[in-house]
Design a protein around this motif. Sequence first.
Motif, PDB file in Angstrom:
ATOM      1  N   ARG A   1      30.586  62.819 -43.103  1.00  0.00           N
ATOM      2  CA  ARG A   1      30.100  62.075 -41.948  1.00  0.00           C
ATOM      3  C   ARG A   1      30.021  60.596 -42.293  1.00  0.00           C
TER       4      ARG A   1
ATOM      5  N   ARG B   1      29.000  56.700 -40.744  1.00  0.00           N
ATOM      6  CA  ARG B   1      28.324  55.924 -39.712  1.00  0.00           C
ATOM      7  C   ARG B   1      28.387  54.450 -40.081  1.00  0.00           C
TER       8      ARG B   1
ATOM      9  N   GLU C   1      27.818  60.465 -45.656  1.00  0.00           N
ATOM     10  CA  GLU C   1      27.054  61.673 -45.961  1.00  0.00           C
ATOM     11  C   GLU C   1      27.993  62.709 -46.567  1.00  0.00           C
TER      12      GLU C   1
ATOM     13  N   SER D   1      24.856  59.364 -49.475  1.00  0.00           N
ATOM     14  CA  SER D   1      23.786  60.349 -49.632  1.00  0.00           C
ATOM     15  C   SER D   1      24.390  61.742 -49.615  1.00  0.00           C
TER      16      SER D   1
ATOM     17  N   GLY E   1      24.088  65.047 -47.943  1.00  0.00           N
ATOM     18  CA  GLY E   1      23.490  65.600 -46.740  1.00  0.00           C
ATOM     19  C   GLY E   1      22.743  64.546 -45.950  1.00  0.00           C
ATOM     20  N   ARG E   2      22.045  65.010 -44.943  1.00  0.00           N
ATOM     21  CA  ARG E   2      21.322  64.097 -44.065  1.00  0.00           C
ATOM     22  C   ARG E   2      19.994  63.692 -44.687  1.00  0.00           C
TER      23      ARG E   2
ATOM     24  N   GLU F   1      13.410  58.797 -36.112  1.00  0.00           N
ATOM     25  CA  GLU F   1      14.313  57.652 -36.211  1.00  0.00           C
ATOM     26  C   GLU F   1      14.121  56.673 -35.065  1.00  0.00           C
TER      27      GLU F   1
ATOM     28  N   GLN G   1      11.693  61.193 -48.058  1.00  0.00           N
ATOM     29  CA  GLN G   1      12.358  62.480 -48.222  1.00  0.00           C
ATOM     30  C   GLN G   1      11.724  63.288 -49.359  1.00  0.00           C
TER      31      GLN G   1
END
Length: 449
Positions: free
Chosen positions: A36, A38, A69, A145, A147-148, A202, A225
């Motif tokens: 992913r 962004r 991600e 990173s 994962g999220r 968020e 996290q």
Amino acid sequence: MAMSNGEAEEMDSELSASMPLREPYLYQSYPSGMVRQRAYIFDGLGNFYNKEWDLAEGRGREFCWYHVELPKGNQKLSQSAQYLIGALCPPLKLQDILSLVSNGPFCGHVDGALVFRVNSPGPPSSDFTFRIAARVTEKSVITVSLGRVPRLGFSPMGQSLLSEIPSVENPSYSRGEQKERHGIVIKEHVLEFLLTMNHSEEADNPVPKSVSNLIVHIVDTHVDQLQDIVTKLEIELDSVELELDKGGFALKKQMLDDRRFPKIHVNLQRLLQMIAHGEQVFPRVKEKCSSKHWFASEDINSLEELIGRLRRLKENVGFIANRVTAIQAGLDSWQAEQINRKLYYLSFLSIIFLPLSIITGVFGMNVGGVPWTVQRNPDVKDGFRNVMLLCIGLLFLVLLCFIFPALYSHIAAWRRKSVMRRSWSLNRKSFLKRNLEPEIQQRGGYLRI
């Protein structure tokens, strides 16, 4: 001067032999959705917009943020590096990719940019494997990173679930009729998930106005996290302790068979290792960023506060590890108690059958002179008596072997007491002699008793 075709081919072969061969770049295409990506651009006034994935830097007050991600699968570290090569090369080089994807803590300048990472080793599919890395320049930030990461992104204001007036999913009844409720309905599992969050959503994130604000935001989300995982562990331990208080033999046996608490202890050690990596990296990030003219002083203070949060979080994880150790020790003592109880039952049965085995052994001996039998042979009439005397002698020898250590300890203690008493009397006489000698000399050498 013209050359023949043979000489030209010969020269080309010599040149090709002297120059090393270099394979052409192969850009592998990965399935969509595997990685992913962004990209945001910030105008420096509190606004942000989505942008294309071109890895370009901002101009003027604008700055860009590119986030990748990696999937939380069972891929190898080299495969994660291949994902980054496909997403960030070009313009990034292999050195930049390796500095972002490698395991372990790191903070330093790579190719003119500040790079820091706190990647922990472990299976990528585990919930206790964290990887966050960033490449920072004056006008752009690239982060990677695994994962999220919760609360890392931004969303339009007014869409936060926490700003609504909720009602629980379970309906309430009054005299058999359901009451009508107003507001958004929150399901029970969603409410349990929100209890594990130590941060807002968020939609409530303030939009950074500078690169320094963005770096503080990235570090803050990473600490949040870790805090979420710690809070989830605390809630899980509370539920487990409640189950142990209410549960019986089957539940405790199942927990011991599943090795639940040793697994939690291993996960806590991974979490402690990740926090230790952050304690090594983030102070160096603060030190290196403090020398940058584009890094604000209030953001330096924010980084200092986040480092303090990380240290307090490490202490909290230590407390959780002590709780897990105490629960495991309680289960071990319970298991030992169960084993001792079973051994007690076996000992009770052996006490019952031991006299019977002695009687059958005595009267089953193949010797003469056994009572209440017809063995009247004069040659072996004393055989039973001799065997019994031999058994009594062996029993006395065995008892003596058991009594000898205690007897020896009593004798040794008596000898130590006598030696101490003798030494005390000698010391007392020498003490009296030293104290009375001056008085005797003063009285002319005589002591009046």
